[in-house]
Design a protein around this motif. Structure first.
Motif, short mmCIF file in Angstrom:
data_model
loop_
_atom_site.label_atom_id
_atom_site.label_comp_id
_atom_site.label_asym_id
_atom_site.label_seq_id
_atom_site.Cartn_x
_atom_site.Cartn_y
_atom_site.Cartn_z
N MET A 6 36.29 45.75 -67.43
CA MET A 6 37.18 45.63 -68.54
C MET A 6 36.88 44.54 -69.35
SD MET A 6 38.94 48.19 -68.64
CE MET A 6 40.24 47.61 -69.99
N VAL A 9 33.25 44.99 -70.98
CA VAL A 9 33.57 46.25 -72.27
C VAL A 9 34.20 45.14 -73.43
CG1 VAL A 9 34.66 47.88 -73.17
CG2 VAL A 9 33.64 47.95 -70.92
N ALA A 10 35.25 44.39 -73.09
CA ALA A 10 35.79 43.40 -74.14
C ALA A 10 34.77 42.55 -74.66
CB ALA A 10 36.85 42.72 -73.81
N PHE A 56 40.04 48.68 -81.37
CA PHE A 56 39.40 49.05 -80.26
C PHE A 56 40.45 48.73 -78.91
CE2 PHE A 56 37.48 46.67 -76.62
CZ PHE A 56 36.60 47.82 -76.22
N LEU A 57 41.68 47.89 -79.33
CA LEU A 57 42.47 47.60 -78.30
C LEU A 57 43.21 48.70 -77.92
CD1 LEU A 57 44.25 44.33 -79.36
CD2 LEU A 57 42.69 44.60 -77.41
N MET A 60 41.21 50.47 -75.39
CA MET A 60 40.98 49.58 -74.12
C MET A 60 42.25 49.46 -73.29
SD MET A 60 39.58 45.70 -74.02
CE MET A 60 41.05 44.80 -74.09
N ASP A 61 43.34 49.70 -73.93
CA ASP A 61 44.93 49.66 -73.28
C ASP A 61 44.92 50.81 -72.64
OD1 ASP A 61 47.57 49.49 -72.64
OD2 ASP A 61 48.03 49.31 -74.75
N ALA A 63 42.62 52.62 -70.96
CA ALA A 63 41.63 52.65 -69.91
C ALA A 63 42.24 51.50 -68.90
CB ALA A 63 40.17 51.98 -70.39
N ASN A 64 42.77 50.41 -69.21
CA ASN A 64 43.34 49.42 -68.46
C ASN A 64 44.55 50.05 -67.87
OD1 ASN A 64 43.54 46.52 -67.67
ND2 ASN A 64 45.80 46.87 -68.26
N VAL A 404 37.31 56.91 -74.07
CA VAL A 404 37.41 55.96 -74.68
C VAL A 404 36.66 55.66 -75.94
CG1 VAL A 404 37.56 53.18 -74.53
CG2 VAL A 404 38.02 54.60 -72.73
N SER A 476 50.23 53.49 -71.72
CA SER A 476 49.75 52.41 -72.31
C SER A 476 50.76 51.46 -72.84
CB SER A 476 48.59 52.86 -73.64
OG SER A 476 49.63 53.56 -74.57
#
Length: 539
Positions: A6, A9-10, A56-57, A60-61, A63-64, A404, A476
């Motif tokens: 993660m 990726v960020a 993008f968040l 990512m959220d 996926a997290n 994603v 999320s």
């Protein structure tokens, strides 16, 4: 500890956004700003990165919080090792700081005259001081609105499901009760509740089997200032996004396809002469209109000093000036097309029109999928189909990164549609200032305006996508913030619960699609009509 993947990726997304922002700045900036306006350039570059990273968040959220086994319940913020609630809070404050502090300051500073200004008393005043004064006024107005609305509307009524266990003898075990409310023991006959943040499948199954009773309640919750400000920004931004985004849903793919259809072709002698005559005529007409506007403004300067934006004469003057700018911009575009078909024909890249065709084709698909998804999933009280949610989940099951990326593409597409819609609206309606982005000819004022627009639309886009993909993004953090807290804020929640903005967006998109289908090409305002209006006002 945060997951290494993660973090990587960020970092990669951050670097890509930085490269894109710097490239846009270098490629589009006007030569006059090449070695000037460094502070506005910094604000623009970071603003572009901020808008892109906000979009993008969301993936990512997801996926997290969904990419790890056992990620359910109230501890989902740290499933992937990242505290997404903290990350979102940082961006919730950075966006209004850029929109209401830094971009206004940079705009006032850039558009001020070089050197020193004169204040009403005749004393000299620096550009920085002038920009600070105007920015403070903006901050005060925004602050009053925020504080007032926070004290009036910051309480959310959170709906919950209340399950009442009948008797343990009927088959309701402590383990089953724990699966409903995430507690280890609950006495039989005592109410235990869980908000709809959790998964209701187990509780609903027990209710259907007659083992528990079900009731619906609401509990009041005072949301934090950060969350409320995000909701207020999203609510205000929705008015822009519903209009401009609705236009862009049709305008973006249509203009890309028209770019291919109207690609440069070699002119013969007759076509060359006809096009040259037409352009010369338009140039002469605009020169005459420009002289009339200059004479009118010079004639009004000593007498008409009103700065009231609602002044009727001032409004007419702004509209005439905007129409003139629109006509000049379209003339410049036609001149470039003329040169591409004549003197610059051999230098024209033949791949550019085909790239526009490819992007136009995919834009049509994305716009169509968005409209279908709104109709079958977002608007019905009981979704007809999961549609895009199923597509994202299928990609995640095959290769998680594709799911994603798909969410990121659909989210970013909405931001591009809003920019395109604003520009298209300015071309067709002269009531707003035109700030086009032209390669090698874009002043910093246009950059700042468009970045501000993107940032204002970024939160409604995130809120809309989090709601639209609620099945896919159910765990999320952003869905809990927007779908639970902000969506249930008294006054503001009415707009989201009843899908008022979404209906406006959908209807407006369909109307614009019909209009642009009938009139696809941007035409210059009527020179004769504009000249007649100016003559009547200067007579």
């Amino acid at each position: 500890m945060a997951d290494i993947f993660m973090i990587i990726v960020a970092i990669v997304a951050f670097v890509i956004l930085a490269v894109v922002a710097i490239y846009l700045m270098i490629n589009y900036q006007h030569p006059d700003d090449k070695n000037e306006a460094y502070f506005p350039k910094f604000i623009v570059i970071v603003g572009i990165m901020l808008a892109g990273f906000t979009a993008f968040l969301l993936p990512m959220d997801v996926a997290n919080n969904d990419g790890y086994a056992g990620c359910t319940g109230y501890d989902t913020d740290l499933c992937g090792g990242l505290d997404m609630e903290l990350v979102w809070s940082i961006f919730f404050w950075l966006i209004p700081i850029w929109c209401f502090v830094l971009i206004p300051f940079a705009t006032f500073f850039y558009e001020a005259d070089d050197g020193l200004l004169l204040n009403p008393g005749g004393e000299k005043q620096s550009r920085v001081k002038s920009a600070v004064v105007w920015t403070l006024g903006t901050i005060i107005i925004v602050g009053i609105i925020f504080v007032t609305t926070y004290f009036l509307f910051s309480e959310a009524q959170i709906p919950i499901k209340a399950y009442t266990a009948k008797t343990v003898a009927q088959g309701l075990t402590e383990q089953e009760r724990g699966r409903i409310d995430f507690q280890s023991t609950v006495p039989a006959g005592v109410n235990f509740t869980t908000s709809f943040l959790a998964d209701f499948d187990e509780g609903d199954r027990l209710y259907a089997s007659g083992q528990v009773d079900l009731g619906e309640q609401t509990i009041p919750l005072k949301v934090s200032a950060t969350t409320f400000f995000a909701g207020l920004m999203a609510w205000l931004g929705w008015f822009l996004f519903a209009i401009f985004g609705g236009i862009g849903m049709s305008a973006l793919p249509m203009d890309l396809l028209l770019s291919f259809r109207n690609r440069p072709r070699k002119m013969d002698a007759a076509e060359y002469a006809e096009a040259q005559t037409s352009l010369r005529t338009r140039v002469n007409e605009l020169v005459g209109i420009g002289e009339m506007i200059k004479v009118e403004r010079d004639g009004q300067a000593p007498t008409n000093t009103s700065k009231n934006p609602f002044n009727k004469e001032k409004r007419k003057e702004r509209q005439a000036l905007n129409e003139f700018k629109s006509a000049v911009f379209l003339l410049e575009q036609d001149v470039q097309d003329f040169q591409a078909c004549t003197s610059e024909y051999e230098k024209t890249n033949p791949l550019v029109p085909w790239i526009s065709l490819i992007f136009g084709f995919f834009s049509c698909i994305i716009s169509l999928f968005w409209l279908i998804h709104i109709c079958v999933y977002v608007l019905p009280a009981k979704p007809i189909a999961l549609f895009l949610n199923t597509y994202f989940a299928w990609f995640d099951g095959w290769f998680p990164l594709f799911g994603v990326l798909s969410v990121a593409i659909f989210t970013l597409y909405m931001l591009f549609a809003a920019i395109k819609g604003c520009f298209k609206f300015g071309m067709r309606c002269a009531c707003i200032q035109l700030y086009p982005m032209i390669v090698g000819k874009t002043y910093m004022s246009a950059f700042l305006f468009n970045v501000g627009l993107v940032l204002l639309c970024s939160l409604p886009v995130v809120q809309f996508c989090a709601t639209s993909f609620s099945s896919y993004a159910r765990n999320s953090t952003i869905f809990r913030i927007f779908g639970v807290q902000i969506e249930n804020l008294g006054f503001f929640g009415v707009f989201w619960k009843n899908n008022i903005f979404t209906y406006i967006f959908l209807v407006w998109s369909l109307l614009c699609m019909i209009y642009l289908w009938c009139k696809p090409k941007d035409g210059p305002p009527s020179s004769d009509a504009l000249r007649d209006r100016l003559k009547s006002r200067t007579a």
